[in-house]
Write a protein that holds these residues in place. Structure first.
Motif, PDB file in Angstrom:
ATOM      1  N   GLU A 255       0.863  -1.189   0.000  1.00  0.00           N
ATOM      2  CA  GLU A 255       0.000   0.000   0.000  1.00  0.00           C
ATOM      3  C   GLU A 255       0.892   1.228   0.000  1.00  0.00           C
ATOM      4  OE1 GLU A 255      -3.409   0.185  -0.097  1.00  0.00           O
ATOM      5  OE2 GLU A 255      -3.361  -1.993  -0.370  1.00  0.00           O
ATOM      6  N   ILE A 256       0.466   2.275  -0.692  1.00  0.00           N
ATOM      7  CA  ILE A 256       1.230   3.515  -0.706  1.00  0.00           C
ATOM      8  C   ILE A 256       0.311   4.710  -0.502  1.00  0.00           C
ATOM      9  CG2 ILE A 256       1.091   3.861  -3.213  1.00  0.00           C
ATOM     10  CD1 ILE A 256       4.101   4.891  -2.918  1.00  0.00           C
ATOM     11  N   TRP A 257       0.838   5.704   0.177  1.00  0.00           N
ATOM     12  CA  TRP A 257       0.235   7.032   0.203  1.00  0.00           C
ATOM     13  C   TRP A 257       1.374   8.023   0.369  1.00  0.00           C
ATOM     14  CZ3 TRP A 257       0.050  10.321   4.609  1.00  0.00           C
ATOM     15  CH2 TRP A 257       0.428   9.731   5.812  1.00  0.00           C
ATOM     16  N   PHE A 258       1.116   9.247  -0.002  1.00  0.00           N
ATOM     17  CA  PHE A 258       2.139  10.286   0.019  1.00  0.00           C
ATOM     18  C   PHE A 258       1.772  11.331   1.057  1.00  0.00           C
ATOM     19  CE2 PHE A 258       2.188   8.402  -4.190  1.00  0.00           C
ATOM     20  CZ  PHE A 258       3.533   8.172  -4.396  1.00  0.00           C
ATOM     21  N   ASP A 259       2.581  11.412   2.102  1.00  0.00           N
ATOM     22  CA  ASP A 259       2.399  12.439   3.119  1.00  0.00           C
ATOM     23  C   ASP A 259       2.965  13.733   2.543  1.00  0.00           C
ATOM     24  OD1 ASP A 259       1.802  13.621   5.582  1.00  0.00           O
ATOM     25  OD2 ASP A 259       3.821  13.239   6.325  1.00  0.00           O
ATOM     26  N   CYS A 260       2.169  14.769   2.588  1.00  0.00           N
ATOM     27  CA  CYS A 260       2.582  16.049   2.022  1.00  0.00           C
ATOM     28  C   CYS A 260       2.208  17.130   3.023  1.00  0.00           C
ATOM     29  CB  CYS A 260       1.863  16.269   0.691  1.00  0.00           C
ATOM     30  SG  CYS A 260       2.395  17.730  -0.193  1.00  0.00           S
ATOM     31  N   ARG A 261       3.228  17.709   3.636  1.00  0.00           N
ATOM     32  CA  ARG A 261       2.961  18.749   4.632  1.00  0.00           C
ATOM     33  C   ARG A 261       4.041  19.809   4.571  1.00  0.00           C
ATOM     34  NH1 ARG A 261       2.682  15.518   9.992  1.00  0.00           N
ATOM     35  NH2 ARG A 261       1.517  14.200   8.610  1.00  0.00           N
ATOM     36  N   HIS A 262       3.742  20.950   5.175  1.00  0.00           N
ATOM     37  CA  HIS A 262       4.707  22.041   5.185  1.00  0.00           C
ATOM     38  C   HIS A 262       5.851  21.728   6.140  1.00  0.00           C
ATOM     39  CE1 HIS A 262       2.575  24.928   2.674  1.00  0.00           C
ATOM     40  NE2 HIS A 262       1.474  24.439   3.200  1.00  0.00           N
ATOM     41  N   ARG A 263       7.044  22.078   5.712  1.00  0.00           N
ATOM     42  CA  ARG A 263       8.240  21.906   6.542  1.00  0.00           C
ATOM     43  C   ARG A 263       8.285  23.050   7.537  1.00  0.00           C
ATOM     44  NH1 ARG A 263      14.304  21.052   4.117  1.00  0.00           N
ATOM     45  NH2 ARG A 263      15.329  20.768   6.109  1.00  0.00           N
ATOM     46  N   GLY A 264       8.428  22.694   8.797  1.00  0.00           N
ATOM     47  CA  GLY A 264       8.502  23.728   9.828  1.00  0.00           C
ATOM     48  C   GLY A 264       7.217  24.532   9.898  1.00  0.00           C
ATOM     49  N   ASP A 265       7.348  25.800  10.186  1.00  0.00           N
ATOM     50  CA  ASP A 265       6.191  26.678  10.350  1.00  0.00           C
ATOM     51  C   ASP A 265       5.903  27.405   9.040  1.00  0.00           C
ATOM     52  OD1 ASP A 265       4.127  28.093  11.471  1.00  0.00           O
ATOM     53  OD2 ASP A 265       5.427  29.609  12.382  1.00  0.00           O
ATOM     54  N   GLY A 266       5.077  26.775   8.202  1.00  0.00           N
ATOM     55  CA  GLY A 266       4.697  27.398   6.948  1.00  0.00           C
ATOM     56  C   GLY A 266       5.764  27.340   5.869  1.00  0.00           C
ATOM     57  N   GLY A 267       6.756  26.470   6.031  1.00  0.00           N
ATOM     58  CA  GLY A 267       7.811  26.322   5.035  1.00  0.00           C
ATOM     59  C   GLY A 267       7.298  25.618   3.791  1.00  0.00           C
TER      60      GLY A 267
ATOM     61  N   VAL B 222       4.963   3.454   2.799  1.00  0.00           N
ATOM     62  CA  VAL B 222       4.734   2.113   2.259  1.00  0.00           C
ATOM     63  C   VAL B 222       4.211   1.242   3.399  1.00  0.00           C
ATOM     64  CG1 VAL B 222       5.801   0.105   1.175  1.00  0.00           C
ATOM     65  CG2 VAL B 222       6.558   2.412   0.541  1.00  0.00           C
ATOM     66  N   ASP B 223       3.040   0.686   3.185  1.00  0.00           N
ATOM     67  CA  ASP B 223       2.394  -0.155   4.198  1.00  0.00           C
ATOM     68  C   ASP B 223       2.305   0.564   5.544  1.00  0.00           C
ATOM     69  OD1 ASP B 223       2.067  -2.144   2.273  1.00  0.00           O
ATOM     70  OD2 ASP B 223       3.958  -3.104   2.787  1.00  0.00           O
ATOM     71  N   GLY B 224       2.025   1.873   5.501  1.00  0.00           N
ATOM     72  CA  GLY B 224       1.814   2.657   6.706  1.00  0.00           C
ATOM     73  C   GLY B 224       3.069   3.222   7.346  1.00  0.00           C
ATOM     74  N   THR B 225       4.254   2.915   6.808  1.00  0.00           N
ATOM     75  CA  THR B 225       5.512   3.370   7.397  1.00  0.00           C
ATOM     76  C   THR B 225       6.197   4.353   6.446  1.00  0.00           C
ATOM     77  OG1 THR B 225       5.762   1.250   8.518  1.00  0.00           O
ATOM     78  CG2 THR B 225       7.739   2.618   8.337  1.00  0.00           C
ATOM     79  N   PRO B 226       6.694   5.477   6.957  1.00  0.00           N
ATOM     80  CA  PRO B 226       7.411   6.402   6.078  1.00  0.00           C
ATOM     81  C   PRO B 226       8.606   5.709   5.427  1.00  0.00           C
ATOM     82  CG  PRO B 226       7.043   7.408   8.233  1.00  0.00           C
ATOM     83  CD  PRO B 226       6.641   5.963   8.353  1.00  0.00           C
ATOM     84  N   LEU B 227       8.809   5.974   4.142  1.00  0.00           N
ATOM     85  CA  LEU B 227       9.951   5.391   3.437  1.00  0.00           C
ATOM     86  C   LEU B 227      11.262   5.798   4.102  1.00  0.00           C
ATOM     87  CD1 LEU B 227      10.738   3.615   1.011  1.00  0.00           C
ATOM     88  CD2 LEU B 227      10.860   5.712  -0.365  1.00  0.00           C
ATOM     89  N   THR B 228      11.297   6.974   4.705  1.00  0.00           N
ATOM     90  CA  THR B 228      12.494   7.418   5.429  1.00  0.00           C
ATOM     91  C   THR B 228      12.826   6.438   6.552  1.00  0.00           C
ATOM     92  OG1 THR B 228      11.046   8.873   6.704  1.00  0.00           O
ATOM     93  CG2 THR B 228      12.313   9.883   4.913  1.00  0.00           C
ATOM     94  N   ALA B 229      11.823   5.984   7.280  1.00  0.00           N
ATOM     95  CA  ALA B 229      12.045   5.038   8.383  1.00  0.00           C
ATOM     96  C   ALA B 229      12.429   3.661   7.855  1.00  0.00           C
ATOM     97  CB  ALA B 229      10.797   4.940   9.253  1.00  0.00           C
TER      98      ALA B 229
END
Length: 153
Positions: free
Chosen positions: A5-17, A25-32
């Motif tokens: 399963e895949i989804w893409f987390d997309c959020r602002h870096r820091g405060d409004g960055g 992937v399967d609920g875990t960030p690819l970074t982890a």
């Protein structure tokens, strides 16, 4: 074969960055996932080296094309799926071959181009149902478009 399963987390870096995109992937960030793999394999440096992609910092083209492996012409045959934790994808990218068919999207042949001796053969491959993958890309595009609307208002 079961698909990931895949989804893409997309959020602002820091405060409004700027927006940062991290595949999950399967609920875990690819970074982890890559941090755990590199640490278990004894790779150094490893751990907290990767971050999401920041479209504002590099002209990847439409993210829907990018994550289908279409916008990689200037980057070679592989696609950056993660960048460096500093925000610059070219500093410490995780590259993957992205292959899309009518039924599946596969991420495999991972590499860290600055450390050619690293072996990622056992990392992945990740195979995603094409319909669900396209839905995840559509959701990502909606978030990006909404953020662009917010900044142009």
């Amino acid at each position: 074969m079961t698909s990931n399963e895949i989804w893409f987390d997309c959020r602002h870096r820091g405060d409004g960055g700027p927006l940062v995109i991290v595949p999950h992937v399967d609920g875990t960030p690819l970074t982890a996932l890559v941090d755990a793999y590199e640490n278990a394999a004894g790779m150094r440096p490893a751990g907290d080296a990767y971050g999401g992609l920041i479209p504002e910092f590099f002209r990847f083209g439409p993210m829907q094309d990018h994550f289908l492996g279409v916008s990689t012409g200037a980057m070679g045959p592989k696609t950056p799926v993660l960048g460096c934790e500093c925000g610059e994808w070219g500093c410490w990218p995780l590259m993957a071959r992205i292959t899309a068919t009518a039924d599946l999207v596969t991420w495999d042949a991972f590499e860290q181009p600055h450390r050619k001796t690293r072996d990622y053969v056992a990392f992945g491959p990740f195979q995603f149902d094409r319909h669900h993958y396209d839905d995840a890309l559509q959701a990502l595009s909606a978030v990006i478009d909404s953020a662009a609307d917010d900044t142009s208002a």
